[in-house]
Scaffold this active site. Sequence first.
Site, PDB file in Angstrom:
ATOM      1  N   SER A 194      -7.007   8.660  -9.401  1.00  0.00           N
ATOM      2  CA  SER A 194      -6.963   9.941  -8.317  1.00  0.00           C
ATOM      3  C   SER A 194      -8.016  10.806  -9.017  1.00  0.00           C
ATOM      4  O   SER A 194      -8.212  11.125 -10.194  1.00  0.00           O
ATOM      5  CB  SER A 194      -5.567  10.305  -8.343  1.00  0.00           C
TER       6      SER A 194
ATOM      7  N   TYR B 180       2.217  14.444 -12.360  1.00  0.00           N
ATOM      8  CA  TYR B 180       1.195  13.230 -11.672  1.00  0.00           C
ATOM      9  C   TYR B 180      -0.120  13.277 -12.439  1.00  0.00           C
ATOM     10  O   TYR B 180      -0.386  12.316 -12.651  1.00  0.00           O
ATOM     11  CB  TYR B 180       1.372  13.717  -9.913  1.00  0.00           C
TER      12      TYR B 180
HETATM   13  C1  8X3 Z   1      -3.886  12.211  -4.759  1.00  0.00           C
HETATM   14  C2  8X3 Z   1      -4.577  13.340  -4.753  1.00  0.00           C
HETATM   15  O1  8X3 Z   1      -4.646  15.977  -4.756  1.00  0.00           O
HETATM   16  O2  8X3 Z   1      -2.454  14.921  -4.241  1.00  0.00           O
HETATM   17  O3  8X3 Z   1      -3.883  11.146  -5.631  1.00  0.00           O
HETATM   18  O4  8X3 Z   1      -3.273  14.980  -6.611  1.00  0.00           O
HETATM   19  S1  8X3 Z   1      -3.548  14.783  -5.166  1.00  0.00           S
END
Ligand code: 8X3
Length: 257
Positions: free
Chosen positions: A142, A155
Amino acid sequence: MTAADTPIAVVTGASSGIGAATARRLAAAGFHVVVTARREDRVKALAAEITDAGHRATAYALDVTDRQAVDAFAAHLDSFPSVDVLINNAGGALGADPVATGSPEDWRQMYETNVIGTLNLTQALLPALTASGDGTVLVLSSTAGHATYEGGAGYVAAKHGAHVLAETLRLEIVGTPVRVIEIAPGMVKTEGFATTRFRGDTEKAAKVYEGVAEPLTADDVADTITWAVTRPSHVNIDLLVVRPRAQASNSKVHREL
Ligand code: 8X3
């Protein structure tokens, strides 16, 4: 590709979104796709749809964080002529809380799915990918694996982990017939990503894409993945960042409100 007539591609997290779209695209490109996810009904339906379209697909229920199950899956793949491509797509975000108040349990789960899940599949299938004589490990990271943003730390940390896994593996296995590709998408509007992140709060989920004319679709990313995987064997797309035109960075998004 392998000497086998039809190369085999394993796709994790194939029950929806980018995983399902990638399975459809790879099948259309000539791969026999092995579609895996926890939700067996979803992968069975996807495999049936792909087969009905005249392509080849097999469904397998799998939780990528369960190492025993992953090892059993690898043993099951021994009955296939080869394993040529692994698409490590399973993962996702939980919560968007500041570091000060984020849930350690969310952080743990994100590390489990995005990093340990990728590690499990990669370790379990690497011998077969190597034996194919022309293997590909693809890590779907990502833009969160490359820069941070407020509320994203759990995340972002997990996706940085997935990025580091890909980068390190590439260093370690150079000289073997396996390439390591990382695709890092930015804003992609899928049925599940934001809703899962906000635990079913569809209003909060909708806000993520509010006013953005054209976020990427799952199929846009699947197209990119399929392009990278179908380059000639000696061409390694190390890292490809893909965002919608309306997004200049993780936190710089053009919204028409
Ligand atoms: C998704 C991109 O901007 O939500 O992997 O982290 S974000």
